[in-house]
Design an enzyme around this catalytic site. Sequence first.
Site, mmCIF file in Angstrom:
data_model
loop_
_atom_site.group_PDB
_atom_site.id
_atom_site.type_symbol
_atom_site.label_atom_id
_atom_site.label_comp_id
_atom_site.label_asym_id
_atom_site.label_seq_id
_atom_site.Cartn_x
_atom_site.Cartn_y
_atom_site.Cartn_z
ATOM 1 N N ARG A 79 54.362 52.465 29.334
ATOM 2 C CA ARG A 79 55.429 53.469 29.344
ATOM 3 C C ARG A 79 56.010 53.538 30.752
ATOM 4 O O ARG A 79 55.288 53.835 31.704
ATOM 5 C CB ARG A 79 54.862 54.831 28.934
ATOM 6 C CG ARG A 79 55.887 55.934 29.060
ATOM 7 C CD ARG A 79 55.360 57.311 28.668
ATOM 8 N NE ARG A 79 56.401 58.264 28.989
ATOM 9 C CZ ARG A 79 56.241 59.366 29.692
ATOM 10 N NH1 ARG A 79 55.047 59.722 30.120
ATOM 11 N NH2 ARG A 79 57.269 60.142 29.968
ATOM 12 N N HIS A 123 63.607 60.590 32.999
ATOM 13 C CA HIS A 123 62.423 61.145 33.665
ATOM 14 C C HIS A 123 62.894 61.769 34.983
ATOM 15 O O HIS A 123 62.484 61.360 36.059
ATOM 16 C CB HIS A 123 61.367 60.056 33.871
ATOM 17 C CG HIS A 123 59.982 60.586 34.126
ATOM 18 N ND1 HIS A 123 58.891 60.240 33.374
ATOM 19 C CD2 HIS A 123 59.497 61.424 35.075
ATOM 20 C CE1 HIS A 123 57.810 60.836 33.844
ATOM 21 N NE2 HIS A 123 58.143 61.559 34.890
ATOM 22 N N GLU A 168 59.164 65.668 29.629
ATOM 23 C CA GLU A 168 58.820 67.022 30.077
ATOM 24 C C GLU A 168 60.039 67.903 30.363
ATOM 25 O O GLU A 168 60.233 68.373 31.494
ATOM 26 C CB GLU A 168 57.913 66.956 31.306
ATOM 27 C CG GLU A 168 56.597 66.256 31.026
ATOM 28 C CD GLU A 168 55.631 66.279 32.210
ATOM 29 O OE1 GLU A 168 55.981 66.827 33.272
ATOM 30 O OE2 GLU A 168 54.526 65.740 32.063
ATOM 31 N N ASN A 283 52.226 65.171 26.775
ATOM 32 C CA ASN A 283 51.600 64.996 28.086
ATOM 33 C C ASN A 283 50.667 66.182 28.301
ATOM 34 O O ASN A 283 51.105 67.341 28.219
ATOM 35 C CB ASN A 283 52.646 65.003 29.206
ATOM 36 C CG ASN A 283 53.544 63.776 29.179
ATOM 37 O OD1 ASN A 283 53.341 62.865 28.385
ATOM 38 N ND2 ASN A 283 54.524 63.752 30.059
ATOM 39 N N TYR A 285 47.592 67.853 30.787
ATOM 40 C CA TYR A 285 46.793 67.834 32.024
ATOM 41 C C TYR A 285 45.741 68.940 32.039
ATOM 42 O O TYR A 285 44.605 68.713 32.441
ATOM 43 C CB TYR A 285 47.712 67.944 33.255
ATOM 44 C CG TYR A 285 48.477 66.662 33.454
ATOM 45 C CD1 TYR A 285 47.925 65.619 34.187
ATOM 46 C CD2 TYR A 285 49.701 66.461 32.835
ATOM 47 C CE1 TYR A 285 48.598 64.403 34.325
ATOM 48 C CE2 TYR A 285 50.382 65.256 32.968
ATOM 49 C CZ TYR A 285 49.819 64.239 33.716
ATOM 50 O OH TYR A 285 50.471 63.039 33.840
ATOM 51 N N GLU A 346 50.855 60.976 28.430
ATOM 52 C CA GLU A 346 50.331 61.099 29.805
ATOM 53 C C GLU A 346 49.052 61.916 29.775
ATOM 54 O O GLU A 346 48.988 62.956 29.120
ATOM 55 C CB GLU A 346 51.291 61.847 30.748
ATOM 56 C CG GLU A 346 52.458 61.063 31.235
ATOM 57 C CD GLU A 346 53.325 61.851 32.221
ATOM 58 O OE1 GLU A 346 52.805 62.743 32.942
ATOM 59 O OE2 GLU A 346 54.529 61.576 32.254
#
Length: 432
Positions: A79, A123, A168, A283, A285, A346
């Site tokens: 990606r 992005h 995002e 994504n 985290y 991600e």
Amino acid sequence: MVDSLPPFPPGFQFGVSTAGYQIEGAVDEDGRGPSIWDTFSHTPGRTRDGDTGDVACDHYHRYAGDVALMAELGVDAYRFSVAWPRIQPDGSGPANAKGLDFYDRLVDALGERGIAALPTLFHWDLPQALEDGGGWLNRETALRFGDYVALVADRLGDRVRRWITLNEPVVHMAQGYAFGGHAPGRTLGLAALPVAHHQLLGHGLAVRALHDAGEVMITNNLTAVIADDPAAGMAYDAFHNRLFTDPVLLGEYPGFLADALGDVVRDGDLDIISTPMGALGVNYYNPTRVGAPAAAGAPLPFEIRPIDGVPTTAFGWPVVPSGLYELLTGLRDTYGDRLPPVYVTENGCSTDDVLDDRFRVDYLDGHLRAVHRAITDGVDVRGYFVWSLLDNFEWAEGYSQRFGLVRVDFETQERTPRSSYRWLRGVLAGRS
Ligand code: IFM
């Protein structure tokens, strides 16, 4: 030493993720125009130590070596993001052929190694000329995005069969337009909300532009919400997650946000935004703990609180792999059969500048187990991408946060695989 991972379903894709401005460098080459991140990073005081993406990992010139690193790692997919200002230096008009040529070479190099290309079309590096016209506050930017996507699809669509429209959008809205920590550095608070809608409109137009080009998804930064107070938890979930996921999957905004958006949303917009997609990108985290705001009359109906008692990354982010399981099963529970297959596009952590990054191995191991558990419990997760292949330009934090499976020496551009790279190579080689 960690135990071996349980087997993932046949066809499950493992990959690595990067983004254009974070790795490419070559900001003045082959007709590329300026982006908001060039402007922002060159503005004193905006990034740590005044770091910029001017050179970054010099991937623009070193992509072949980086593809070889991926091949050696054994990933199925890569990606990366296409830099809009390479394709349309001013954000509109005909394509800059040399900009497209770069991605053409990259996609071919991947194809020669049997690695599937997964381009992200936006992005965060908006052409500066579009920002000068209002950026994502201006509905026109969504229309321009649809045009740009069609140009990229026209050139790469014969070899690329899976695409990500936006990366995002919540972070771009919040950091870029509400709080000002990212480009374009605007501090509009709640007045940034139209940025969410215009990005989503751009997404919908992109899905339509890509109708013949394979599977399309949007990737948001989603979080599992740990609510000390139910109302605050619901409000945070709406702002961070559902503001973006409800319109694309359900064709509507969460109630109070629909009210706040008012006539920014025009007739027919939600039909465009909810154009069916082949997949959803996630994504992840860390989870977010929220409570009711301490101060009466606070502008937001929640406050973010620390999560105690868990390890933290070099960035200070809490490490909670079970949050990924909660998030994935929560998506299934919320959206039911409206939820398309999911890709974790991600996941990763920053560590100290070490080569023996056991912390990252534990992080990845824990999160892959969480994904596996979600699959076992019925969530259709089709892939997992590590952020990131390389240490890179971590936005306002410059080069101070290292996320790479591969260490980069930013003086010499030497790449040195870390322990986590060898660990992942072992995991991938061990697949039956
Ligand atoms: O580096 C970023 C990336 O650009 C978007 N997702 C989060 C990463 C780590 O902060």
